[in-house]
Design an enzyme around this catalytic site. Sequence first.
Site, PDB file in Angstrom:
ATOM      1  N   HIS A 126       1.136  -1.481  -0.428  1.00  0.00           N
ATOM      2  CA  HIS A 126       0.108  -0.321   0.021  1.00  0.00           C
ATOM      3  C   HIS A 126       0.956   1.379  -0.293  1.00  0.00           C
ATOM      4  O   HIS A 126       0.417   2.457   0.114  1.00  0.00           O
ATOM      5  CB  HIS A 126      -1.347   0.223   1.910  1.00  0.00           C
ATOM      6  N   ASP A 163      -2.968 -10.622  -2.618  1.00  0.00           N
ATOM      7  CA  ASP A 163      -2.979  -9.907  -1.200  1.00  0.00           C
ATOM      8  C   ASP A 163      -4.139  -9.870  -1.517  1.00  0.00           C
ATOM      9  O   ASP A 163      -5.015  -9.591  -2.379  1.00  0.00           O
ATOM     10  CB  ASP A 163      -2.493  -8.882  -0.321  1.00  0.00           C
ATOM     11  N   HIS A 165      -6.599  -7.066  -0.346  1.00  0.00           N
ATOM     12  CA  HIS A 165      -6.097  -5.485  -0.762  1.00  0.00           C
ATOM     13  C   HIS A 165      -5.605  -5.786  -1.686  1.00  0.00           C
ATOM     14  O   HIS A 165      -4.682  -6.248  -2.212  1.00  0.00           O
ATOM     15  CB  HIS A 165      -6.199  -5.267   0.540  1.00  0.00           C
ATOM     16  N   ASP A 250      -4.612 -12.408   3.474  1.00  0.00           N
ATOM     17  CA  ASP A 250      -5.773 -12.015   3.669  1.00  0.00           C
ATOM     18  C   ASP A 250      -6.852 -12.259   3.470  1.00  0.00           C
ATOM     19  O   ASP A 250      -8.159 -11.774   3.799  1.00  0.00           O
ATOM     20  CB  ASP A 250      -5.294 -10.914   4.555  1.00  0.00           C
TER      21      ASP A 250
HETATM   22 ZN    ZN Z   1      -4.475  -7.847   2.850  1.00  0.00          ZN
END
Ligand code: ZN
Length: 347
Positions: A126, A163, A165, A250
């Site tokens: 991120h 991931d 996200h 995740d």
């Molecule tokens: Zn994540």
Amino acid sequence: MKTGLVIPPEQGLHETGSHPENAGRFPAVIDRLGEDSKRHGLPVFDSRDAGVEDLLRAHTESHVENVRVAAETGPTWLDGDTVASPESYNVARRSVGASLVAVDAVTGAGPGVDSVFAIVRPPGHHATADRAMGFCLFSNAAVAARYAREVLGIPRVAVLDWDVHHGNGTQDILYADPSVLFISFHQWPLYPGSGWIDETGVGEGRGFTVNLPMPPGSGDREHLEGFRAIAGPILDQFDPGLLIVSAGQDGHVADQLANQNLTAAGYHTMAAASAEFAAQKGIGLVAIHEGGYNPETLPLLDHAILAGLGGYTPDLSGDSPAPEVGDNGWTERLGQVRRAQSVYWHI
Ligand SMILES: [Zn+2]
């Protein structure tokens, strides 16, 4: 297939308090992967500090300085989710450095294995060129990709991010760069909100960003279909000289930060498919840890991934079952991704 590990021992010093991304995530992971290492004779490489010149391959000078100062005077919150404590700058540099050690090891610049799994925190995907966000200080994957390009002279590098996200930071850094292909599987909608199908790159980088926004409830079947239909053929046509996997676990059914239904078997299959692709191309593979926030299940998932990379049979007992999910819109979504990407690729 020979795989190895790099596990910086200092990572517990990145202190985040009661936060999903905390120092308690990895001790049991390290124990479990240590057993694998002993049983299968997998080398564990020492990490090193990334130099500021390495961070600057993907980040602005002001961002690097901000993180350094924030840590020095910390704990400092860099955004609503991301804290720098006094050792965070050093640990984050070690985390990037571990990724670079892994790149060296799989590209012939180091000791020589087919793949390496870098067990690092803070995670990275991120962090954009000029800011920390979403638990991430520096994009380990983007720095590793640029290092492979600029220092080792590898002409094309692929980053595959599974991931749950969207890897907005890695995408942001590489968005205009046609020498690095970025493919992201992620739940959508979900934090950070980016990663829709029409984000495909800019300028010379157009066509070198591939987003697969997965509807909530997607599991092993949907991810593997996305691999077979989209990621695999595009990776093959791009023909990279190095594959970097941003490995966040995740999306597992028992992870509390999202609503996906991947199982340990799914992670094992994705890792094995990635390793098989790298073996077919005769290139190295570096997996860099991103998310994964259930400390009960993370050791199993990382074991499943390491087994997929190393080509040995994992022990997947104790995994949580995935619920049966009806039509969650995935088939239609896959068609949308294919239409958007068929402008650039034969898929
Ligand atoms: Zn994540």
